[in-house]
Motif scaffolding. Structure first.
Motif, short mmCIF file in Angstrom:
data_model
loop_
_atom_site.label_atom_id
_atom_site.label_comp_id
_atom_site.label_asym_id
_atom_site.label_seq_id
_atom_site.Cartn_x
_atom_site.Cartn_y
_atom_site.Cartn_z
N GLU A 139 -20.11 -46.44 21.70
CA GLU A 139 -19.69 -47.23 22.85
C GLU A 139 -20.76 -48.30 23.07
O GLU A 139 -21.89 -47.98 23.46
CB GLU A 139 -19.54 -46.35 24.08
CG GLU A 139 -19.05 -47.11 25.29
CD GLU A 139 -18.94 -46.23 26.52
OE1 GLU A 139 -18.82 -46.79 27.62
OE2 GLU A 139 -18.99 -44.98 26.40
N TRP A 148 -19.35 -50.36 13.15
CA TRP A 148 -19.28 -49.11 13.91
C TRP A 148 -17.97 -48.38 13.61
O TRP A 148 -17.96 -47.16 13.45
CB TRP A 148 -19.41 -49.37 15.41
CG TRP A 148 -20.78 -49.82 15.81
CD1 TRP A 148 -21.11 -51.01 16.39
CD2 TRP A 148 -22.01 -49.10 15.68
NE1 TRP A 148 -22.47 -51.06 16.62
CE2 TRP A 148 -23.04 -49.91 16.20
CE3 TRP A 148 -22.34 -47.83 15.19
CZ2 TRP A 148 -24.37 -49.50 16.23
CZ3 TRP A 148 -23.65 -47.42 15.20
CH2 TRP A 148 -24.66 -48.25 15.72
N GLN A 149 -16.88 -49.13 13.50
CA GLN A 149 -15.59 -48.50 13.21
C GLN A 149 -15.57 -47.95 11.78
O GLN A 149 -15.07 -46.86 11.54
CB GLN A 149 -14.44 -49.49 13.42
CG GLN A 149 -13.07 -48.85 13.32
CD GLN A 149 -12.89 -47.74 14.36
OE1 GLN A 149 -13.09 -47.95 15.54
NE2 GLN A 149 -12.53 -46.54 13.91
N LYS A 154 -19.00 -40.64 15.18
CA LYS A 154 -17.64 -40.58 15.70
C LYS A 154 -17.28 -41.77 16.58
O LYS A 154 -16.19 -42.31 16.49
CB LYS A 154 -17.44 -39.28 16.47
CG LYS A 154 -17.51 -38.05 15.57
CD LYS A 154 -17.49 -36.77 16.36
CE LYS A 154 -16.09 -36.44 16.82
NZ LYS A 154 -16.03 -35.08 17.42
N ASN A 155 -18.22 -42.17 17.44
CA ASN A 155 -17.93 -43.29 18.35
C ASN A 155 -19.22 -43.91 18.84
O ASN A 155 -20.13 -43.21 19.26
CB ASN A 155 -17.11 -42.81 19.55
CG ASN A 155 -16.73 -43.97 20.45
OD1 ASN A 155 -16.11 -44.93 20.00
ND2 ASN A 155 -17.10 -43.89 21.71
N ALA A 194 -17.36 -44.74 11.79
CA ALA A 194 -16.54 -43.68 12.40
C ALA A 194 -15.46 -43.21 11.43
O ALA A 194 -15.16 -42.02 11.35
CB ALA A 194 -15.91 -44.18 13.70
#
Length: 150
Positions: free
Chosen positions: A85, A37-38, A82-83, A41
């Motif tokens: 969560e 995920w990072q 972008k993110n 991003a």
């Protein structure tokens, strides 16, 4: 009798504790999924290139495609993840295959706008040599009340 009850109670607690522990493989897969995920991003296509199997398939709200197209989308920012969560994660491992379900709220930049969507994302990984490779990456649109069954 009291002693027997105490022993049975302690044994039951230790069994529950052991079952609740994540295996080392589950920890490795969970970390890899979170790192992914990072990397998305950050648009870190070099790390994603190593993670995604050459025959990987990607399913999104707007279509499905293969690795080359996903890499292009990430690199150009036509979808900028972008993110993510992550609210919940479930992992199941069978042999050299791992399936990860992440319930997420995704903030992405798509077609000139920031959008936020609730998804359950299914990721399938396969151990190839010393590395885990992602074979499948599927976004399923869900309500924010959706829960992953563990």
């Amino acid at each position: 009798m009291k002693r027997l009850f105490t022993l049975v109670f302690l044994f039951s607690i230790s069994i529950a504790f052991v079952q609740a522990q994540e295996s080392e493989t589950e920890k490795e897969i969970k970390k890899l999924s979170m790192d992914k995920w990072q990397w998305m991003a950050d648009k870190d296509v070099a790390k994603l290139e190593k993670l995604f199997d050459d025959k990987a398939k990607f399913v999104h709200m707007s279509g499905s495609w293969k690795k080359d197209r996903e890499m292009e989308i990430i690199e150009t920012g036509s979808i900028w993840y972008k993110n993510a969560e992550v609210h919940d994660t479930a992992i199941e491992i069978s042999g050299n295959t791992a399936v990860v379900w992440n319930r997420i709220t995704l903030t992405a930049f798509v077609r000139g706008n920031d959008v936020e969507n609730e998804f359950t994302v299914t990721e399938v990984y396969q151990k190839q040599g010393d590395d885990w490779k992602m074979l499948v990456f599927t976004f399923s649109s869900v309500r924010d009340t959706h829960e992953i069954e563990h």
